[in-house]
Motif scaffolding. Structure first.
Motif, PDB file in Angstrom:
ATOM      1  N   VAL A 163      29.213  37.721  42.909  1.00  0.00           N
ATOM      2  CA  VAL A 163      29.811  36.392  42.796  1.00  0.00           C
ATOM      3  C   VAL A 163      31.044  36.430  41.897  1.00  0.00           C
ATOM      4  O   VAL A 163      32.069  35.809  42.187  1.00  0.00           O
ATOM      5  CB  VAL A 163      28.776  35.385  42.252  1.00  0.00           C
ATOM      6  N   TRP A 170      26.737  29.432  45.285  1.00  0.00           N
ATOM      7  CA  TRP A 170      26.087  30.721  45.514  1.00  0.00           C
ATOM      8  C   TRP A 170      24.589  30.669  45.296  1.00  0.00           C
ATOM      9  O   TRP A 170      23.840  31.479  45.858  1.00  0.00           O
ATOM     10  CB  TRP A 170      26.746  31.804  44.650  1.00  0.00           C
ATOM     11  N   PRO A 182      38.847  30.410  45.568  1.00  0.00           N
ATOM     12  CA  PRO A 182      37.731  30.531  44.632  1.00  0.00           C
ATOM     13  C   PRO A 182      38.181  30.587  43.171  1.00  0.00           C
ATOM     14  O   PRO A 182      37.434  30.164  42.280  1.00  0.00           O
ATOM     15  CB  PRO A 182      37.070  31.848  45.040  1.00  0.00           C
ATOM     16  N   TRP A 220      33.822  37.943  43.820  1.00  0.00           N
ATOM     17  CA  TRP A 220      34.285  36.975  44.832  1.00  0.00           C
ATOM     18  C   TRP A 220      35.188  35.926  44.195  1.00  0.00           C
ATOM     19  O   TRP A 220      36.230  35.564  44.736  1.00  0.00           O
ATOM     20  CB  TRP A 220      33.074  36.315  45.490  1.00  0.00           C
ATOM     21  N   LYS A 221      34.776  35.432  43.017  1.00  0.00           N
ATOM     22  CA  LYS A 221      35.538  34.353  42.389  1.00  0.00           C
ATOM     23  C   LYS A 221      36.925  34.812  41.944  1.00  0.00           C
ATOM     24  O   LYS A 221      37.896  34.080  42.080  1.00  0.00           O
ATOM     25  CB  LYS A 221      34.791  33.808  41.181  1.00  0.00           C
ATOM     26  N   MET A 236      38.160  27.248  41.665  1.00  0.00           N
ATOM     27  CA  MET A 236      36.893  26.501  41.615  1.00  0.00           C
ATOM     28  C   MET A 236      36.256  26.626  40.239  1.00  0.00           C
ATOM     29  O   MET A 236      36.345  27.668  39.574  1.00  0.00           O
ATOM     30  CB  MET A 236      35.921  27.045  42.677  1.00  0.00           C
ATOM     31  N   SER A 291      43.700  30.840  50.996  1.00  0.00           N
ATOM     32  CA  SER A 291      42.250  30.996  51.143  1.00  0.00           C
ATOM     33  C   SER A 291      41.688  31.973  50.131  1.00  0.00           C
ATOM     34  O   SER A 291      40.633  31.752  49.545  1.00  0.00           O
ATOM     35  CB  SER A 291      41.898  31.496  52.554  1.00  0.00           C
ATOM     36  N   VAL A 319      30.946  27.067  41.664  1.00  0.00           N
ATOM     37  CA  VAL A 319      30.681  28.410  42.188  1.00  0.00           C
ATOM     38  C   VAL A 319      29.200  28.722  42.080  1.00  0.00           C
ATOM     39  O   VAL A 319      28.573  29.247  43.011  1.00  0.00           O
ATOM     40  CB  VAL A 319      31.518  29.460  41.421  1.00  0.00           C
TER      41      VAL A 319
END
Lengths: 313, 365
Positions: free
Chosen positions: A182, A141, A129, A185-186, A132, A125, A137
């Motif tokens: 973002v 977002w 990202p 996060w990625k 992706m 999990s 992405v």
């Protein structure tokens, strides 16, 4: 005295030529093996790099013949408000991204190391990202950040924190930080996996010894984990640092295209605009080389600093 | 210094029982060695004592206090690991001072303790070095120094000499013994090397497959092994163990399954025809006797000779404390005194005494 017999025969014995000795040497074989890679490197890196230096000292628009203008492009940069703003945004971007990716990456790595049930699920999990595409992405977002129907503002409404609702990508004061979030996060999964690998390589008996010596969990983290993880911290910092400077075009372009009003403009997006919208390819190239020099100087400084810290710990 | 008691200790991992009802009492100041083959549970037992893991059952007491769930730092113990477990990023001085610093001890006191321990273990020239700059023996002494500065109630050693070469092992054995003599602290020492256990400990605990086989002074265990496992494990080379049967009488005999016959002395009639395992140490076989053996292999070690021989099809090991020239196929006569023979029950491997009392007869019946 004339020689004869075996001595003369030895002197007359065949000696390999210099060329055949060269061809049979290990060095020649190695050179032949790396030749394809060398040609690729030269064609797609070295030649464009040095040609770009030349272009940065011209006024080329992409169509007409480039004319040499010396360092005028470079001197113009220091009075270019948009470029300077983009450079400032780059520095802010780098600062927060390096800190967040390392702190959160190490924290997630520690949690993943301790995970019992569902370990494989959590690891997959957190890494998802990373796999992706930037377009996916950005789309995802953009919807989350949408001020009208976005998930973030909806959650704030649901939890009674409507006062915190913002136009996350439309407000110039927060847009850059929204983009930073973002990016973190990625790439968090990527850095976490590197930290996890480092944590798993640490010797367990050292921790047993520390427990017997009376070290609490915090002490073990501070005095054992962090010092022993310094090489991994260095790697992650360098990766985050270089990525934040020269690989942030995609995320910024997909989310905001550098707006609103250049609030999220970074050097790479400014370069793209100057080169392809304004037709100032020479000027855009100069931007690129200034960024390159800044990254090289800062990277070398960072490496020297980290090498000194590593020796001291 | 402290007394350590292990009462009915059990330990399971994922349903598999590793330790079965282990009971050991270690008086204050004693040097006890836990010895056994790899996987017998001795290191697991040590970890339970250290508090690095919790027992599945039973009690661990230090100075009369149950410490089962007490964290390691509150047990007042210090441990020396097989891999030394030194902090690689800290100097020798910092390694030794670390635990004292965590306790909040004053800087002066820390420096005094570190200096004293360094002097005791000859570490003073090394205090500024990092572990990577030390040899194996030096690292081991630093690990001991790190334990010494804490002035613990109990020292735990987990195979500390396993990673050292033979010569250094002998030297370090002496240093550990000397340390025990100087400090008088209770020591629990885990090793798979029975020579280490025999030479260093006041008492040894022989373990096998999670169970205690025998506890006793080294020479008592050597002279009077209670089980075939102890007989075969303690002593090098290992005891010869031959299955066979007893013949009763005033001049009773033991006859192995392959026909090798040994005089036993008086054997009560209750044991006539009883299957037993007969054991005798290789060094107790002497030349010049009625056992006709053919030399298979001769291994001279300099001042002694190890001979593998075959007598009536039985492979026996002979250890001669002399230089002996024995060639392959050469026939030699051997004998062993009946007093040097040991007998064990074949079903459970436990020691048997060839006495005529009713208890023994009932036990073997």
């Amino acid at each position: 005295m004339a020689r004869s017999g075996p001595e003369q025969a030895n002197e007359d014995a065949w000696q390999p030529s210099r060329l055949s000795r060269l061809i049979e040497s290990d060095g020649f074989a190695a050179a032949v093996m790396i030749l394809p890679a060398t040609l690729l490197l030269g064609t797609f890196f070295l030649w464009p790099f040095f040609y770009g230096v030349w272009l940065s000292m011209t006024n080329w628009d992409g169509f007409s013949q480039p004319a040499f203008i010396g360092l005028r492009n470079f001197t113009r940069l220091w009075s270019d408000r948009i470029f300077l703003g983009a450079l400032e945004n780059n520095v802010i971007f780098v600062f927060w991204v390096v800190i967040l990716k390392n702190v959160l990456g190490l924290a997630v790595g520690l949690l993943l190391q301790r995970a019992g049930v569902g370990r494989a699920f959590f690891r997959a999990s957190i890494f998802l990202p990373v796999t992706m595409s930037f377009v996916a992405v950005g789309l995802l977002w953009s919807w989350i950040y949408n001020p009208i129907f976005g998930l973030l503002n909806a959650v704030l409404d649901f939890t009674g924190m409507s006062g915190l609702k913002l136009s996350w990508l439309g407000d110039a004061n927060v847009a850059l930080y929204s983009v930073i979030a973002v990016d973190v996060w990625k790439w968090l999964g990527f850095h976490s996996v590197i930290y996890l690998a480092g944590l798993q390589a640490l010797p367990t008996e050292v921790y047993d010894s520390a427990r017997i010596d009376g070290a609490s969990a915090w002490h073990r983290f501070r005095y054992i984990t962090v010092p022993l993880m310094m090489p991994v911290i260095f790697i992650n910092t360098i990766l985050a640092f270089s990525g934040a400077f020269v690989r942030n075009f995609d995320i910024v372009y997909v989310l905001t295209k550098g707006g609103p009003n250049h609030a999220t403009e970074v050097v790479l997006t400014d370069m793209m605009n100057r080169a392809f919208s304004d037709g100032a390819i020479g000027y855009a190239a100069a931007m690129g080389y200034v960024l390159f020099l800044i990254v090289v100087v800062l990277s070398v400084g960072l490496l020297m600093l980290m090498r000194r810290w590593r020796l001291e710990v | 210094m402290a007394e350590v008691e292990l009462r009915g200790i059990r330990k399971s991992f994922s349903g598999t029982e590793i330790l079965h009802d282990v009971n050991v009492d270690i008086p204050d100041g004693e040097f006890v060695a836990l010895v056994g083959p790899s996987g017998c549970g001795k290191s697991t037992l040590l970890r339970l004592l250290a508090g690095l893991d919790h027992p599945s059952g039973g009690k661990i007491l230090i100075d009369g206090n149950v410490v089962n769930f007490l964290p390691p730092k509150r047990r007042d113990i210090a441990m020396v690991f097989q891999s030394y477990a030194l902090y690689p990023h800290m100097t020798v001085a910092r390694n030794m001072a670390f635990s004292l610093k965590l306790k909040g001890m004053a800087e002066d006191e820390i420096n005094t303790r570190v200096s004293e321990a360094a002097r005791m273990l000859d570490l003073e020239p090394l205090l500024g070095r990092k572990p990577s700059e030390l040899s194996g023996g030096q690292r081991q002494r630093v690990a001991m120094g790190r334990a010494v500065v804490r002035e613990p109630k109990v020292f735990l050693f987990d195979e500390p000499l396993s990673n050292l070469d033979a010569k250094l092992r002998v030297q370090m054995r002496g240093e550990i013994k000397e340390l025990h003599r100087k400090l008088g602290t209770t020591i629990v020492y885990v090793t798979h090397d029975q020579i280490e256990a025999l030479t260093m400990a006041d008492r040894i605990v022989v373990m096998n497959a999670g169970r205690v086989e025998q506890i006793g002074a080294p020479l008592d265990v050597y002279d009077r092994p209670e089980t075939t496992f102890v007989a075969g494990f303690v002593g090098s080379p290992a005891m010869n163990l031959l299955p066979g049967k007893l013949t009763a009488g005033e001049n009773g005999t033991f006859t192995s399954d392959k026909g090798l016959s040994l005089p036993v002395g008086a054997v009560p009639s209750a044991f006539d025809g009883r299957p037993v395992i007969c054991g005798f140490r290789p060094e107790h076989l002497v030349a010049g006797g009625t056992i006709d053996a053919a030399v298979s292999v001769s291994e001279p070690t300099g001042s002694e000779t190890l001979i593998l021989a075959k007598a009536k099809g039985e492979q026996i090991t002979v250890f001669v404390r002399d230089r002996m020239d024995a060639r392959h196929g050469e026939r030699i006569g051997l004998s062993v005194s009946p007093e040097q023979l040991h007998f064990f029950a074949p079903d459970n491997g436990r020691r048997m005494e060839l006495t005529a009392d009713q208890e023994t007869v009932a036990r073997i019946a």
